[in-house]
Design an enzyme around this catalytic site. Structure first.
Site, PDB file in Angstrom:
ATOM      1  N   SER A   1      40.707  46.458  48.647  1.00  0.00           N
ATOM      2  CA  SER A   1      41.736  45.901  47.763  1.00  0.00           C
ATOM      3  C   SER A   1      42.721  46.991  47.368  1.00  0.00           C
ATOM      4  CB  SER A   1      41.099  45.308  46.502  1.00  0.00           C
ATOM      5  OG  SER A   1      42.090  44.956  45.547  1.00  0.00           O
TER       6      SER A   1
ATOM      7  N   TYR B   1      35.493  45.938  39.535  1.00  0.00           N
ATOM      8  CA  TYR B   1      36.072  45.517  40.822  1.00  0.00           C
ATOM      9  C   TYR B   1      36.771  46.693  41.493  1.00  0.00           C
ATOM     10  CZ  TYR B   1      38.857  42.808  44.153  1.00  0.00           C
ATOM     11  OH  TYR B   1      39.442  42.313  45.293  1.00  0.00           O
TER      12      TYR B   1
ATOM     13  N   ILE C   1      46.711  38.090  46.533  1.00  0.00           N
ATOM     14  CA  ILE C   1      46.776  37.048  47.561  1.00  0.00           C
ATOM     15  C   ILE C   1      46.367  35.716  46.940  1.00  0.00           C
ATOM     16  CG2 ILE C   1      46.010  36.349  49.858  1.00  0.00           C
ATOM     17  CD1 ILE C   1      47.582  39.025  49.735  1.00  0.00           C
TER      18      ILE C   1
END
Length: 245
Positions: free
Chosen positions: A140, A153, A186
């Site tokens: 990411s 994350y 996204i």
């Protein structure tokens, strides 16, 4: 067999599903993993077969080491080998860092990092024996730049980026090419559920003034797995609409 054997984890939705559809159209031999959603995978399998390929659909919770190992071994038993491993399965959490519970942190790493590593470590021996293979890890943009309320994350995706670089240097000399795609925001089900990130304010901060689409990421993955990716080693490609330049 002259066709590629392609493994895609988290193929039931979002980027994984878009990627599965692209490889199905190429007539590859697919092993499609899903955790809880496989509504569209039967259609993907049909597309693959209509284009001269094949597909098997296998449920597994990749955060569980044994299930990840079994998923890879079942694929190898069915097709005899794995040529391309696409590690896409992952989860997202947005929460103030000081409120993250240990079990939440552990679940993030078990899924995003542990699942990726379990699949890689089980696939590598066959690739080493054949001295060829492609491994593409979906990380990411947030693993590159960090972001408030996404500490766990960001940390997990940063770990995938570091793992990609280490494996690339170790195995490129014998013909195994390891790279990563680090998408920006996204428009997937996972993002849409995140009201902190998915809103008009975030959209306006993107230079392109829109969220990316899963197929735009799938096209980059397809490039890395194909003839265009033969000189790509340890690269972190970030299609992000300009959010990280």
């Amino acid at each position: 067999m002259s066709k590629r054997v392609v493994v895609i984890t988290g193929a039931g939705r979002g980027i994984g599903l878009a990627t599965a559809k692209r490889f199905a159209l190429s007539g590859d031999l697919l092993s499609l993993n899903f955790h809880s959603s496989d509504d569209e995978l039967a259609e993907v399998a049909k597309i693959a077969k209509d284009n001269g390929g094949d597909a098997i659909i296998l449920q597994a919770d990749l955060s569980v080491h044994e299930e990840a190992i079994n998923f890879i071994k079942k694929t190898e038993e069915y097709y005899g080998r794995i040529d391309v491993l696409i590690n896409n399965a992952g989860i997202l959490q947005s929460k103030d860092a000081h409120t993250i519970e240990w079990h939440e942190w552990q679940r993030m790493f078990d899924t995003n990092v542990g699942g990726t590593w379990s699949c890689i470590s089980t696939t590598l021996p066959g690739m080493i024996e054949r001295k060829s293979g492609r491994i593409i890890n979906v990380s990411s943009e947030l693993g590159l730049i960090g972001f408030p309320t996404y500490a766990s994350y960001c940390a997990s995706k940063g770990a995938i980026i570091a793992l990609t670089k280490a494996l690339a240097k170790e195995y490129a000399p014998i013909g195994i090419l390891v790279n990563s795609v680090a998408p920006g925001p996204i428009e997937t089900d996972m993002l849409i559920k995140d009201t902190i990130e998915y809103n008009d304010e975030t959209r306006e901060q993107i230079p392109l003034k829109r969220f990316g689409q899963p197929d735009e990421i799938a096209s980059v993955i397809e490039f890395l797995a194909g003839p265009g990716g033969t000189f790509m080693v340890g690269q972190i490609i970030s299609p992000n609409g300009g959010t990280a330049i």
